[in-house]
Scaffold this motif. Structure first.
Motif, short mmCIF file in Angstrom:
data_model
loop_
_atom_site.label_atom_id
_atom_site.label_comp_id
_atom_site.label_asym_id
_atom_site.label_seq_id
_atom_site.Cartn_x
_atom_site.Cartn_y
_atom_site.Cartn_z
N ARG A 194 -9.57 11.32 12.36
CA ARG A 194 -9.65 10.82 13.74
C ARG A 194 -9.81 9.30 13.71
NH1 ARG A 194 -11.54 12.58 18.98
NH2 ARG A 194 -12.78 10.96 19.98
N VAL A 195 -9.05 8.62 14.57
CA VAL A 195 -9.17 7.17 14.73
C VAL A 195 -9.61 6.92 16.16
CG1 VAL A 195 -7.96 4.96 14.66
CG2 VAL A 195 -7.35 6.75 13.02
N GLU A 196 -10.76 6.29 16.31
CA GLU A 196 -11.34 6.09 17.64
C GLU A 196 -11.74 4.64 17.84
OE1 GLU A 196 -14.19 8.62 20.36
OE2 GLU A 196 -15.29 7.77 18.67
N SER A 197 -11.40 4.12 19.01
CA SER A 197 -11.78 2.76 19.37
C SER A 197 -12.03 2.71 20.87
CB SER A 197 -10.68 1.77 18.97
OG SER A 197 -11.09 0.45 19.23
N MET A 198 -13.30 2.66 21.22
CA MET A 198 -13.69 2.60 22.63
C MET A 198 -14.34 1.25 22.91
SD MET A 198 -12.65 5.54 23.65
CE MET A 198 -13.41 5.81 25.24
N ILE B 239 0.89 -1.16 0.00
CA ILE B 239 0.00 0.00 0.00
C ILE B 239 0.92 1.20 0.00
CG2 ILE B 239 -1.72 1.31 1.29
CD1 ILE B 239 -2.72 -1.33 2.43
N THR B 240 0.82 2.05 -1.03
CA THR B 240 1.75 3.17 -1.14
C THR B 240 1.06 4.41 -1.68
OG1 THR B 240 3.96 3.80 -1.92
CG2 THR B 240 2.59 2.56 -3.46
N ARG B 241 1.58 5.56 -1.24
CA ARG B 241 1.14 6.87 -1.72
C ARG B 241 -0.36 7.07 -1.64
NH1 ARG B 241 5.85 8.89 -3.30
NH2 ARG B 241 7.37 7.52 -4.27
N CYS B 242 -0.91 6.84 -0.46
CA CYS B 242 -2.34 7.06 -0.26
C CYS B 242 -2.56 7.70 1.10
CB CYS B 242 -3.11 5.75 -0.39
SG CYS B 242 -2.66 4.52 0.84
N GLY B 243 -3.77 8.19 1.30
CA GLY B 243 -4.07 8.84 2.56
C GLY B 243 -5.52 8.69 2.95
N ASN B 244 -5.78 8.96 4.21
CA ASN B 244 -7.12 8.93 4.76
C ASN B 244 -7.37 10.23 5.51
OD1 ASN B 244 -9.66 7.80 5.85
ND2 ASN B 244 -8.56 7.99 7.77
N SER B 245 -8.54 10.84 5.28
CA SER B 245 -8.92 12.03 6.03
C SER B 245 -10.24 11.83 6.76
CB SER B 245 -9.00 13.25 5.11
OG SER B 245 -9.97 13.02 4.10
N GLY B 246 -10.83 10.65 6.63
CA GLY B 246 -12.11 10.36 7.28
C GLY B 246 -11.94 9.85 8.69
N ASN C 51 1.18 10.77 10.55
CA ASN C 51 -0.15 10.91 11.10
C ASN C 51 -0.28 12.27 11.77
OD1 ASN C 51 -2.81 10.03 12.18
ND2 ASN C 51 -1.74 10.33 14.11
N SER C 52 -1.37 12.98 11.47
CA SER C 52 -1.70 14.20 12.20
C SER C 52 -3.10 14.11 12.81
CB SER C 52 -1.60 15.43 11.29
OG SER C 52 -2.59 15.38 10.27
#
Length: 162
Positions: A61-65, A25-32, A95-96
């Motif tokens: 945002r990455v959330e796991s509760m 997996i290369t040169r990709c991003g997530n903003s969701g 990551n930001s």
């Protein structure tokens, strides 16, 4: 279950003995926003096996509760800005996005390190909170700026800026 901004689960291992198998997996991003109440949650992948994740980023945002359904206990763990549980190389990723969990093995880049992590940067906040649920399971919530917990290889040239 597995949850990721690009893929929940990847496996580069081949069942064909003549093919060594490799997932890239290369040169990709997530903003969701990625939300998962159990294990293996990441901005790019939840769980990755055999291969590499390179030149990728997460700003979401990455959330796991954890939750406790009537049929049994489910705890949050292995949560990362790039990958929750990668058994593959992570290189030149950043990551930001905010990482938020009440579980263990929570990191800005990787939750549980299985392979090398090189040249990565986390500038997102990592928040790991205590809850009545994880107290009842008798585990302490744990996390880190770059990685939540390391298992094998050292990380090289990785940085946490907050």
């Amino acid at each position: 279950g597995y949850a990721g901004g690009i893929a929940g689960h990847t496996n580069g291992q081949s069942t064909d003995p003549t093919h060594t198998g490799f997932m890239l997996i290369t040169r990709c991003g997530n903003s969701g926003t990625i939300t998962n109440p159990v294990s293996c949650t990441g901005g790019i992948t939840g769980y990755s096996w055999y291969g590499a994740i390179t030149y990728c980023y997460n700003t979401g945002r990455v959330e796991s509760m954890s939750y406790n359904p009537s049929n049994g206990n489910l705890a949050s763990y292995k949560v990362g800005g790039i990958s929750g549980d990668p058994s593959c190389l992570i290189d030149h990723c950043w990551n930001s996005g905010e990482i938020h969990s009440d579980g263990h093995d929570i990191g800005g880049i990787v939750g549980l390190q299985g392979e090398a992590i090189t040249n990565c940067v986390n500038i997102g906040n990592v928040t790991v909170e205590s809850s009545a649920y994880n107290s009842s399971l008798r585990f302490e919530p744990t996390g880190g700026g770059v990685l939540g917990r390391g298992q094998r290889r050292c990380r090289d040239e990785c940085h946490q800026s907050r």
